[in-house]
Scaffold this active site. Sequence first.
Site, PDB file in Angstrom:
ATOM      1  N   GLU A  32      10.055  -4.973  11.387  1.00 15.40           N
ATOM      2  CA  GLU A  32      10.548  -5.461  10.083  1.00 15.40           C
ATOM      3  C   GLU A  32      11.417  -6.776  10.132  1.00 15.40           C
ATOM      4  O   GLU A  32      11.266  -7.571   9.303  1.00 15.40           O
ATOM      5  CB  GLU A  32      11.300  -4.134   9.314  1.00 15.40           C
ATOM      6  CG  GLU A  32      10.596  -3.261   9.167  1.00 15.40           C
ATOM      7  CD  GLU A  32       9.400  -3.401   8.089  1.00 15.40           C
ATOM      8  OE1 GLU A  32       9.420  -4.280   7.387  1.00 15.40           O
ATOM      9  OE2 GLU A  32       8.473  -2.104   8.047  1.00 15.40           O
ATOM     10  N   ASN A  81      10.577 -10.544   8.802  1.00 17.69           N
ATOM     11  CA  ASN A  81      11.254 -10.969   7.898  1.00 17.69           C
ATOM     12  C   ASN A  81      11.653 -12.512   8.243  1.00 17.69           C
ATOM     13  O   ASN A  81      11.873 -13.363   7.465  1.00 17.69           O
ATOM     14  CB  ASN A  81      12.639 -10.354   7.564  1.00 17.69           C
ATOM     15  CG  ASN A  81      12.370  -9.058   6.512  1.00 17.69           C
ATOM     16  OD1 ASN A  81      11.283  -9.068   6.041  1.00 17.69           O
ATOM     17  ND2 ASN A  81      13.179  -8.344   6.261  1.00 17.69           N
ATOM     18  N   ARG A  91       3.899  -7.963  -0.347  1.00 10.93           N
ATOM     19  CA  ARG A  91       5.134  -7.582   0.377  1.00 10.93           C
ATOM     20  C   ARG A  91       5.375  -6.283  -0.520  1.00 10.93           C
ATOM     21  O   ARG A  91       5.400  -6.499  -1.866  1.00 10.93           O
ATOM     22  CB  ARG A  91       6.273  -8.618   0.318  1.00 10.93           C
ATOM     23  CG  ARG A  91       6.118  -9.481   0.979  1.00 10.93           C
ATOM     24  CD  ARG A  91       5.274  -9.931   2.488  1.00 10.93           C
ATOM     25  NE  ARG A  91       5.781  -8.904   3.493  1.00 10.93           N
ATOM     26  CZ  ARG A  91       5.202  -8.750   4.576  1.00 10.93           C
ATOM     27  NH1 ARG A  91       4.272  -9.528   4.859  1.00 10.93           N
ATOM     28  NH2 ARG A  91       5.823  -7.893   5.403  1.00 10.93           N
TER      29      ARG A  91
HETATM   30  N1  LIG Z   1      15.505 -13.321   7.525  1.00 11.05           N
HETATM   31  C1  LIG Z   1      15.432 -13.587   6.166  1.00 11.05           C
HETATM   32  N2  LIG Z   1      15.271 -14.604   5.927  1.00 11.05           N
HETATM   33  C2  LIG Z   1      15.598 -15.017   4.570  1.00 11.05           C
HETATM   34  N3  LIG Z   1      15.240 -13.917   3.639  1.00 11.05           N
HETATM   35  C3  LIG Z   1      15.235 -12.742   4.057  1.00 11.05           C
HETATM   36  C4  LIG Z   1      15.142 -12.350   5.448  1.00 11.05           C
HETATM   37  N4  LIG Z   1      15.274 -10.983   5.568  1.00 11.05           N
HETATM   38  C5  LIG Z   1      14.760 -10.675   4.287  1.00 11.05           C
HETATM   39  N5  LIG Z   1      15.078 -11.745   3.322  1.00 11.05           N
HETATM   40  C6  LIG Z   1      15.015 -11.512   1.768  1.00 11.05           C
HETATM   41  O1  LIG Z   1      15.170 -10.133   1.442  1.00 11.05           O
HETATM   42  C7  LIG Z   1      14.203  -9.359   0.634  1.00 11.05           C
HETATM   43  C8  LIG Z   1      13.857  -8.337   1.045  1.00 11.05           C
HETATM   44  O2  LIG Z   1      13.519  -8.001   2.481  1.00 11.05           O
HETATM   45  P1  LIG Z   1      12.531  -6.638   2.682  1.00 11.05           P
HETATM   46  O3  LIG Z   1      12.277  -6.764   4.237  1.00 11.05           O
HETATM   47  O4  LIG Z   1      13.558  -5.215   2.205  1.00 11.05           O
HETATM   48  O5  LIG Z   1      11.321  -6.963   1.734  1.00 11.05           O
HETATM   49  P2  LIG Z   1       9.971  -7.821   2.170  1.00 11.05           P
HETATM   50  O6  LIG Z   1       9.984  -8.359   3.307  1.00 11.05           O
HETATM   51  O7  LIG Z   1       9.991  -8.772   0.741  1.00 11.05           O
HETATM   52  O8  LIG Z   1       8.940  -7.018   1.770  1.00 11.05           O
HETATM   53  P3  LIG Z   1       8.403  -5.933   2.952  1.00 11.05           P
HETATM   54  O9  LIG Z   1       9.056  -5.878   4.189  1.00 11.05           O
HETATM   55  O10 LIG Z   1       8.188  -4.528   2.101  1.00 11.05           O
HETATM   56  O11 LIG Z   1       6.803  -6.385   3.435  1.00 11.05           O
HETATM   57  C9  LIG Z   1      13.004 -10.552   0.927  1.00 11.05           C
HETATM   58  O12 LIG Z   1      12.044 -10.383  -0.150  1.00 11.05           O
HETATM   59  C10 LIG Z   1      13.743 -11.873   1.246  1.00 11.05           C
HETATM   60  O13 LIG Z   1      13.981 -12.393   0.014  1.00 11.05           O
HETATM   61 MG   LIG Z   2      10.374  -7.236   5.065  1.00 14.46          MG
END
Ligand SMILES: Nc1ncnc2c1ncn2[C@@H]1O[C@H](COP(=O)(O)OP(=O)(O)OP(=O)(O)O)[C@@H](O)[C@H]1O
Ligand SMILES: [Mg+2]
Lengths: 151, 119
Positions: free
Chosen positions: A46, A50, A105
């Site tokens: 995860e 991200n 996502r």
């Molecule tokens: N390393 C990062 N850099 C920039 N933004 C981030 C980062 N990690 C998370 N985010 C932001 O936080 C939000 C939530 O992250 P999360 O991992 O919970 O959901 P997601 O990645 O959008 O979906 P999923 O993980 O279910 O595929 C993301 O949509 C993004 O906007």
């Molecule tokens: Mg994610």
Amino acid sequence: MINYMSLKFKSVSENEFLARVVIGAFIEPLKPTLMDVADVKTSISEAVTNAIIHGYDGMPDGSVEMSAVIENNVLTVKVVDQGKGISDIQKAREPMFTTKPELERSGMGFTIMESFMDGVDIISSPGSGTTIVMKKSIHNGSGSNDEAGND
Amino acid sequence: MDFTAENIKDTLIVTIGGELDDHAAKRIRQRLDYTLYRKDIKNIIFDLTKLELMDSAGIGLLVGRYKQIKAKNGKVNIVTSKNTNILKLIKMSGVANLFGCFDNIADAKSNLRDTQRIK
Ligand SMILES: Nc1ncnc2c1ncn2[C@@H]1O[C@H](COP(=O)(O)OP(=O)(O)OP(=O)(O)O)[C@@H](O)[C@H]1O
Ligand SMILES: [Mg+2]
């Protein structure tokens, strides 16, 4: 036992596998349960995903660094990117919140990390990248007669 | 990642093994979209019993296919082994109720047959 490692890699999705294999091998000497291994590998997946898809917006020219420490059966693992950063950390932690719904996502990444690990810290601000620090105590699942650390 | 898709009448049986992450999900999605576009598929069974690990990209893949199948009034059934991290992840994500969840492929298939008989 005290141990540490670090690994730096290019922001491409092939390296999600690399990160999972390395963290799995790193905790192996603790003889973790299969469930603990899966929890740690999924959480790393995860955080690294991200960094690649949000931090660097899927561009392959960034680098991601994963480092980890084991101290007395507690794993602390850090995933760092120099990408775009997160403007609202509280919102990012909410289940089903995603800024990329078009990529299918689900917005569950942070919820999964929080549920599978004992603690998740997010250090981030727009323009200065993101650091994720996760902790988990690893249970000995080998059933061996090594009683060290029992109380 | 191992991936096969077998078409039996209007049902597509998708077997995924190994590790289902963002990298694997992108490739599987591409191949499924092609099959769903070409063939008259109404239901999907995802056989995940050989899957060793899945992250949120897998949830995205399952929910995305659910939306496509729902539009055709079909059903998506999922087969997982009991007590795995994968089942935990599906339940935790609050999407388990979108799917029929089974622990063996025979039950997942007969559930689709029963659903059709009732109609
Ligand atoms: N390393 C990062 N850099 C920039 N933004 C981030 C980062 N990690 C998370 N985010 C932001 O936080 C939000 C939530 O992250 P999360 O991992 O919970 O959901 P997601 O990645 O959008 O979906 P999923 O993980 O279910 O595929 C993301 O949509 C993004 O906007
Ligand atoms: Mg994610």
